[in-house]
Write a protein that holds these residues in place. Structure first.
Motif, mmCIF file in Angstrom:
data_model
loop_
_atom_site.group_PDB
_atom_site.id
_atom_site.type_symbol
_atom_site.label_atom_id
_atom_site.label_comp_id
_atom_site.label_asym_id
_atom_site.label_seq_id
_atom_site.Cartn_x
_atom_site.Cartn_y
_atom_site.Cartn_z
ATOM 1 N N MET A 67 4.730 -2.840 -8.294
ATOM 2 C CA MET A 67 4.720 -3.431 -6.960
ATOM 3 C C MET A 67 3.419 -3.973 -6.706
ATOM 4 O O MET A 67 3.310 -5.240 -6.150
ATOM 5 C CB MET A 67 5.130 -2.640 -5.908
ATOM 6 N N ILE A 111 6.500 3.786 5.725
ATOM 7 C CA ILE A 111 6.854 2.464 5.533
ATOM 8 C C ILE A 111 6.895 1.350 6.696
ATOM 9 O O ILE A 111 6.162 0.053 6.484
ATOM 10 C CB ILE A 111 8.356 2.421 4.955
ATOM 11 N N ALA A 114 3.002 0.452 6.851
ATOM 12 C CA ALA A 114 2.548 -0.099 5.750
ATOM 13 C C ALA A 114 3.175 -1.654 5.543
ATOM 14 O O ALA A 114 2.610 -2.545 5.095
ATOM 15 C CB ALA A 114 2.816 0.529 4.357
ATOM 16 N N PHE A 115 4.374 -1.823 5.932
ATOM 17 C CA PHE A 115 4.948 -3.159 5.885
ATOM 18 C C PHE A 115 4.658 -4.029 7.382
ATOM 19 O O PHE A 115 5.277 -5.175 7.135
ATOM 20 C CB PHE A 115 6.340 -3.130 5.669
ATOM 21 N N THR A 116 3.742 -3.457 8.096
ATOM 22 C CA THR A 116 3.567 -4.361 9.314
ATOM 23 C C THR A 116 1.962 -4.245 9.564
ATOM 24 O O THR A 116 1.309 -3.795 8.819
ATOM 25 C CB THR A 116 4.403 -3.738 10.450
ATOM 26 N N SER A 119 -0.562 -0.717 10.350
ATOM 27 C CA SER A 119 -1.547 0.019 9.667
ATOM 28 C C SER A 119 -3.122 -0.298 9.971
ATOM 29 O O SER A 119 -4.074 0.543 9.877
ATOM 30 C CB SER A 119 -1.516 -0.329 8.218
ATOM 31 N N GLY A 276 -2.659 -4.430 0.235
ATOM 32 C CA GLY A 276 -1.316 -4.376 0.954
ATOM 33 C C GLY A 276 -0.010 -3.810 0.354
ATOM 34 O O GLY A 276 0.673 -2.941 0.653
ATOM 35 N N ARG A 277 0.099 -4.265 -1.149
ATOM 36 C CA ARG A 277 1.176 -4.077 -1.868
ATOM 37 C C ARG A 277 0.899 -2.628 -2.368
ATOM 38 O O ARG A 277 1.871 -1.779 -2.462
ATOM 39 C CB ARG A 277 1.317 -4.949 -2.969
ATOM 40 N N SER A 278 -0.316 -2.159 -2.619
ATOM 41 C CA SER A 278 -0.383 -0.848 -3.039
ATOM 42 C C SER A 278 -0.008 0.499 -2.090
ATOM 43 O O SER A 278 0.670 1.419 -2.225
ATOM 44 C CB SER A 278 -2.060 -0.571 -3.261
ATOM 45 N N LYS A 280 1.969 -0.285 0.298
ATOM 46 C CA LYS A 280 3.565 -0.390 0.400
ATOM 47 C C LYS A 280 4.197 0.496 -0.490
ATOM 48 O O LYS A 280 5.365 1.335 -0.589
ATOM 49 C CB LYS A 280 4.122 -1.963 0.403
ATOM 50 N N SER A 283 3.961 3.982 0.372
ATOM 51 C CA SER A 283 4.670 4.593 1.548
ATOM 52 C C SER A 283 6.294 4.836 0.906
ATOM 53 O O SER A 283 6.760 5.995 1.302
ATOM 54 C CB SER A 283 4.919 3.463 2.675
ATOM 55 N N ILE A 284 6.651 3.956 -0.058
ATOM 56 C CA ILE A 284 7.985 4.449 -0.586
ATOM 57 C C ILE A 284 8.047 5.562 -1.309
ATOM 58 O O ILE A 284 8.985 6.357 -1.316
ATOM 59 C CB ILE A 284 8.203 3.106 -1.486
#
Length: 429
Positions: A67, A111, A114-116, A119, A276-278, A280, A283-284
């Motif tokens: 990711m 999630i 992290a995806f908004t 954070s 940001g991708r890290s 995310k 969080s998953i």
């Protein structure tokens, strides 16, 4: 492989990434035994805890690799596992299955963060002194647990705690191993904690604590793990303790991971686009941990070992994850590891987390006192949640009493109010 991880673009090659992955593995492999031992205190069978730790670590490393293409290590984290076992299960009355349900739900909320932009909002809303004090308080708590497991500190009917019997085998073995572990750590010997676990097990054998005759002939058995895998229970989702557990884990996960990812990805790698991708991916992985049967994963401090060794891409994480998977073949040996070999690592990790205290602004008592309450109340109440609550409630009071209420953000005030409400509900019940 080169194309997936863009090795040429990152000015690296397979050999460098594999070496970095091996370096990361030897720096973090101790977590398999340590985390499983802590999960065992929550009621999860030791062998099941080992398998859950290994599988969730593998998936975590693969998630961050594909990711974010970042050389990070995602494994069940120290601190958050103590929160899971000794606070959520030990103090708040949830069993380990209900606690795993809280892990899954905290992952869903993580999630959303992290995806908004939440954070960033949360990170800026919580005062830096409180964020730092949480790490320090958890560090003291982990060290305290280590001292208890070693027998160096025991319960005392007059003073609550006291010095243990220094002549007992487990205390002598723990002290010897603590000295050796400290030496290896200060000398920066590669795989220092792994070496100390092996040495501590040998020393424990000499003191009669470990019996190699008890070594299982069977290497991998999933019998106990069947009852842990996918056992997350949401039966108490309508209760206050369940949501307190969820909220507390989200709080720790967000602050700990934002800090670690920033220092490693932005600082060491100088690749802010991967941050940001890290986050995310982490969080998953939290949801994965809840279903696999362990406390949440975090981006560990040990990721720095792989980065320093030349790791620049997710291939480093893939190599680390695959070697962690191979650890399943050593389950019989891992099960033999005694508390005397684990306790010194907990004590040293606690000491490492204490270094964050220098970032607290002690010159301003409105910042210092709430931070002090968090630090002192986490180990003394044996509850990370309660310790955090005292500090978060005291913070707005300190600011209001000194006419500095303008320094309070709406988010921090709401969080403080939630903690206060939780205490008041406990009083009513």
């Amino acid at each position: 492989m080169r194309g997936v991880f863009k090795l040429k673009y990152h000015q690296t090659n397979v050999k460098k990434e594999v070496i970095a992955g091996l370096t990361s593995f030897f720096s973090i492999v101790y977590i398999i035994a340590v985390n499983a031992k802590i999960l065992e205190d929550a009621g999860i069978p030791l062998e099941a805890g080992i398998i859950a730790t290994v599988l969730s670590s593998l998936v975590g490393c693969l998630l961050v690799a594909f990711m974010a293409n970042a050389p990070l290590i995602l494994v069940p984290g120290m601190g958050i596992n103590a929160l899971f076992t000794y606070t959520i299960v030990g103090s708040m009355g949830l069993n380990y299955m209900e606690a795993l349900g809280a892990v899954v739900l905290s992952g869903i909320l993580f999630i959303l963060v992290a995806f908004t932009k939440l954070s960033t909002i949360l990170s800026e809303a919580i005062p830096a002194s409180l964020k730092e004090s949480i790490s320090v308080g958890i560090g003291l708590f982990i060290a305290f647990i280590g001292l208890q497991k070693s027998g160096i500190v025991i319960g005392n009917s007059h003073n609550f705690v006291g010095l243990g019997d220094l002549s007992s085998p487990i205390v002598m073995a723990s002290i010897i191993n603590l000295i050796v572990t400290l030496f290896l750590f200060l000398k920066k010997v590669p795989g220092n904690f792994l070496i100390s676990i092996i040495f501590g097990t040998f020393i424990s054998w000499l003191f009669g604590i470990v019996k190699f005759s008890q070594l299982d002939a069977d290497f991998i058995s999933f019998d106990h793990y069947k009852n842990v895998l996918m056992s997350a229970d949401f039966g108490k989702i309508t209760t206050i303790p369940f949501w307190t557990a969820v909220f507390s884990m989200v709080l720790v996960l967000v602050f700990e991971n934002i800090g670690l990812v920033h220092s490693q990805v932005n600082g060491m790698l100088q690749a802010p686009e991967k941050s940001g991708r890290s986050l995310k991916a982490i969080s998953i992985s939290t949801i994965v941990c809840g279903f696999f049967g362990t406390s949440p994963s975090v981006s560990t401090v040990e990721s720095a070992a792989g980065i320093t060794a030349g790791g620049k891409t997710g291939l480093t994480s893939v190599v680390t994850g695959l070697f962690i998977l191979l650890s399943l073949f050593f389950i019989p040996f891992i099960k033999l590891i005694p508390d005397a070999a684990i306790a010194p690592i907990l004590i040293i990790i606690g000491g490492l987390m204490l270094t964050n205290v220098v970032n607290i602004e002690f010159s301003d008592f409105t910042e210092a006192f709430p931070a002090f309450l968090v630090i002192i109340m986490i180990p003394l109440t044996y509850s990370i949640v309660d310790g955090i609550a005292f500090g978060f409630i005291a913070y707005p009071l300190a600011k209001i009493f000194t006419n500095n209420h303008k320094q309070l953000s709406l988010s921090s005030f709401i969080i403080s109010l939630l903690f206060l409400t939780n205490f008041l509900l406990q009083v009513v019940h």
